[in-house]
Design a protein around this motif. Structure first.
Motif, PDB file in Angstrom:
ATOM      1  N   GLY A  54      77.023 -13.640-106.339  1.00 50.16           N
ATOM      2  CA  GLY A  54      77.385 -12.451-107.102  1.00 50.16           C
ATOM      3  C   GLY A  54      78.864 -12.137-107.088  1.00 50.16           C
ATOM      4  N   LEU A  55      79.648 -12.831-106.286  1.00 47.96           N
ATOM      5  CA  LEU A  55      81.090 -12.582-106.229  1.00 47.96           C
ATOM      6  C   LEU A  55      81.780 -13.492-107.236  1.00 47.96           C
ATOM      7  CD1 LEU A  55      83.308 -11.021-104.678  1.00 47.96           C
ATOM      8  CD2 LEU A  55      83.586 -13.063-103.302  1.00 47.96           C
ATOM      9  N   ILE A  56      82.426 -12.881-108.230  1.00 42.41           N
ATOM     10  CA  ILE A  56      83.098 -13.645-109.277  1.00 42.41           C
ATOM     11  C   ILE A  56      84.587 -13.311-109.213  1.00 42.41           C
ATOM     12  CG2 ILE A  56      83.258 -14.080-111.752  1.00 42.41           C
ATOM     13  CD1 ILE A  56      80.314 -13.177-111.921  1.00 42.41           C
ATOM     14  N   HIS A  57      85.394 -14.353-109.060  1.00 40.56           N
ATOM     15  CA  HIS A  57      86.834 -14.173-108.872  1.00 40.56           C
ATOM     16  C   HIS A  57      87.480 -13.476-110.062  1.00 40.56           C
ATOM     17  CE1 HIS A  57      91.105 -15.358-108.785  1.00 40.56           C
ATOM     18  NE2 HIS A  57      90.973 -15.087-107.505  1.00 40.56           N
ATOM     19  N   ARG A  58      87.074 -13.814-111.270  1.00 41.71           N
ATOM     20  CA  ARG A  58      87.681 -13.205-112.468  1.00 41.71           C
ATOM     21  C   ARG A  58      87.514 -11.691-112.472  1.00 41.71           C
ATOM     22  NH1 ARG A  58      84.717 -16.637-116.574  1.00 41.71           N
ATOM     23  NH2 ARG A  58      85.191 -18.643-115.704  1.00 41.71           N
ATOM     24  N   LYS A  59      86.322 -11.236-112.115  1.00 45.98           N
ATOM     25  CA  LYS A  59      86.064  -9.793-112.108  1.00 45.98           C
ATOM     26  C   LYS A  59      86.883  -9.087-111.037  1.00 45.98           C
ATOM     27  CE  LYS A  59      81.381  -9.925-113.961  1.00 45.98           C
ATOM     28  NZ  LYS A  59      79.966  -9.630-113.680  1.00 45.98           N
ATOM     29  N   VAL A  60      86.957  -9.686-109.867  1.00 38.94           N
ATOM     30  CA  VAL A  60      87.726  -9.081-108.774  1.00 38.94           C
ATOM     31  C   VAL A  60      89.207  -9.050-109.124  1.00 38.94           C
ATOM     32  CG1 VAL A  60      88.399  -9.347-106.356  1.00 38.94           C
ATOM     33  CG2 VAL A  60      86.038  -9.728-107.035  1.00 38.94           C
ATOM     34  N   ALA A  61      89.717 -10.132-109.705  1.00 46.25           N
ATOM     35  CA  ALA A  61      91.128 -10.182-110.078  1.00 46.25           C
ATOM     36  C   ALA A  61      91.432  -9.154-111.170  1.00 46.25           C
ATOM     37  CB  ALA A  61      91.500 -11.582-110.549  1.00 46.25           C
ATOM     38  N   ALA A  62      90.524  -8.998-112.121  1.00 49.66           N
ATOM     39  CA  ALA A  62      90.736  -8.010-113.184  1.00 49.66           C
ATOM     40  C   ALA A  62      90.730  -6.595-112.617  1.00 49.66           C
ATOM     41  CB  ALA A  62      89.655  -8.147-114.254  1.00 49.66           C
ATOM     42  N   ASP A  63      89.818  -6.302-111.704  1.00 45.45           N
ATOM     43  CA  ASP A  63      89.795  -4.983-111.060  1.00 45.45           C
ATOM     44  C   ASP A  63      91.056  -4.740-110.252  1.00 45.45           C
ATOM     45  OD1 ASP A  63      87.328  -4.515-112.157  1.00 45.45           O
ATOM     46  OD2 ASP A  63      86.215  -5.025-110.311  1.00 45.45           O
ATOM     47  N   PHE A  64      91.516  -5.764-109.563  1.00 48.52           N
ATOM     48  CA  PHE A  64      92.720  -5.636-108.734  1.00 48.52           C
ATOM     49  C   PHE A  64      93.947  -5.371-109.595  1.00 48.52           C
ATOM     50  CE2 PHE A  64      96.230  -7.269-106.110  1.00 48.52           C
ATOM     51  CZ  PHE A  64      95.991  -6.557-104.953  1.00 48.52           C
ATOM     52  N   GLU A  65      94.061  -6.063-110.725  1.00 51.92           N
ATOM     53  CA  GLU A  65      95.193  -5.852-111.630  1.00 51.92           C
ATOM     54  C   GLU A  65      95.120  -4.483-112.294  1.00 51.92           C
ATOM     55  OE1 GLU A  65      95.472  -9.040-114.398  1.00 51.92           O
ATOM     56  OE2 GLU A  65      95.899 -10.524-112.855  1.00 51.92           O
ATOM     57  N   ALA A  66      93.915  -4.003-112.562  1.00 53.59           N
ATOM     58  CA  ALA A  66      93.756  -2.704-113.219  1.00 53.59           C
ATOM     59  C   ALA A  66      94.232  -1.564-112.330  1.00 53.59           C
ATOM     60  CB  ALA A  66      92.288  -2.484-113.592  1.00 53.59           C
ATOM     61  N   GLU A  67      93.938  -1.629-111.040  1.00 53.52           N
ATOM     62  CA  GLU A  67      94.369  -0.555-110.153  1.00 53.52           C
ATOM     63  C   GLU A  67      95.782  -0.764-109.630  1.00 53.52           C
ATOM     64  OE1 GLU A  67      92.727  -1.462-105.733  1.00 53.52           O
ATOM     65  OE2 GLU A  67      91.231  -0.846-107.203  1.00 53.52           O
ATOM     66  N   GLY A  68      96.333  -1.927-109.826  1.00 52.96           N
ATOM     67  CA  GLY A  68      97.702  -2.201-109.443  1.00 52.96           C
ATOM     68  C   GLY A  68      97.787  -2.634-107.995  1.00 52.96           C
ATOM     69  N   PRO A  69      98.705  -3.549-107.716  1.00 57.32           N
ATOM     70  CA  PRO A  69      98.847  -4.022-106.337  1.00 57.32           C
ATOM     71  C   PRO A  69      99.433  -2.931-105.444  1.00 57.32           C
ATOM     72  CG  PRO A  69     100.520  -4.995-107.728  1.00 57.32           C
ATOM     73  CD  PRO A  69      99.593  -4.237-108.629  1.00 57.32           C
ATOM     74  N   LYS A  70      98.899  -2.828-104.262  1.00 55.58           N
ATOM     75  CA  LYS A  70      99.376  -1.833-103.305  1.00 55.58           C
ATOM     76  C   LYS A  70     100.382  -2.485-102.373  1.00 55.58           C
ATOM     77  CE  LYS A  70      95.038   0.683-103.346  1.00 55.58           C
ATOM     78  NZ  LYS A  70      93.898   1.134-102.545  1.00 55.58           N
ATOM     79  N   LYS A  71     101.376  -1.716-101.977  1.00 50.69           N
ATOM     80  CA  LYS A  71     102.360  -2.226-101.040  1.00 50.69           C
ATOM     81  C   LYS A  71     101.800  -2.178 -99.630  1.00 50.69           C
ATOM     82  CE  LYS A  71     106.545  -0.980-103.508  1.00 50.69           C
ATOM     83  NZ  LYS A  71     107.805  -0.256-103.416  1.00 50.69           N
TER      84      LYS A  71
END
Length: 119
Positions: A54-71
């Motif tokens: 159930g873990l799909i890299h594309r979905k996780v990467a899209a969610d991560f980019e949407a919320e923006g990288p945290k410092k």
């Protein structure tokens, strides 16, 4: 001659599946140990092929980019602390240089005064 046995492979297949699952779990633990953040862990797990179902890299990467990288706050604090340490060292060196220069100037002035008094 004894009859041929062909159904022994099913037990071996079950054993292999259990071994694969155990190895994948151990690999996930290692990935979690060496990764710096969640996206890094997902990327490494997907690259190794040990991601959970159930873990799909594309979905996780899209969610991560949407919320923006945290410092990473820890890294900035460490850098700031090291910068203050280096500036403290520099100022200490400057103060030491000034002190030696002024001491040398005073010594030369005293020496010149003594020589002029003797003459």
């Amino acid at each position: 001659m004894p009859p041929k046995v062909t159904d022994t492979r099913s037990a071996a297949a079950e054993y292999m599946v259990a071994l694969e699952e155990e190895t994948a779990l151990a690999a996930r633990r290692i990935v979690a140990t060496y990764s710096t953040d969640f996206l890094d862990a997902v990327t490494l797990a997907c690259m190794l092929g040990v991601e959970p179902e159930g873990l799909i890299h594309r979905k996780v990467a899209a969610d991560f980019e949407a919320e923006g990288p945290k410092k990473a706050t820890k890294r900035t604090r460490k850098k700031a602390a090291s910068k203050t340490a280096t500036t403290a060292k520099k100022t200490t060196k400057k103060v030491a240089k000034k002190a030696t220069k002024t001491a040398a100037k005073k010594a030369t002035k005293k020496a010149t005064k003594k020589t002029t008094k003797k003459a």
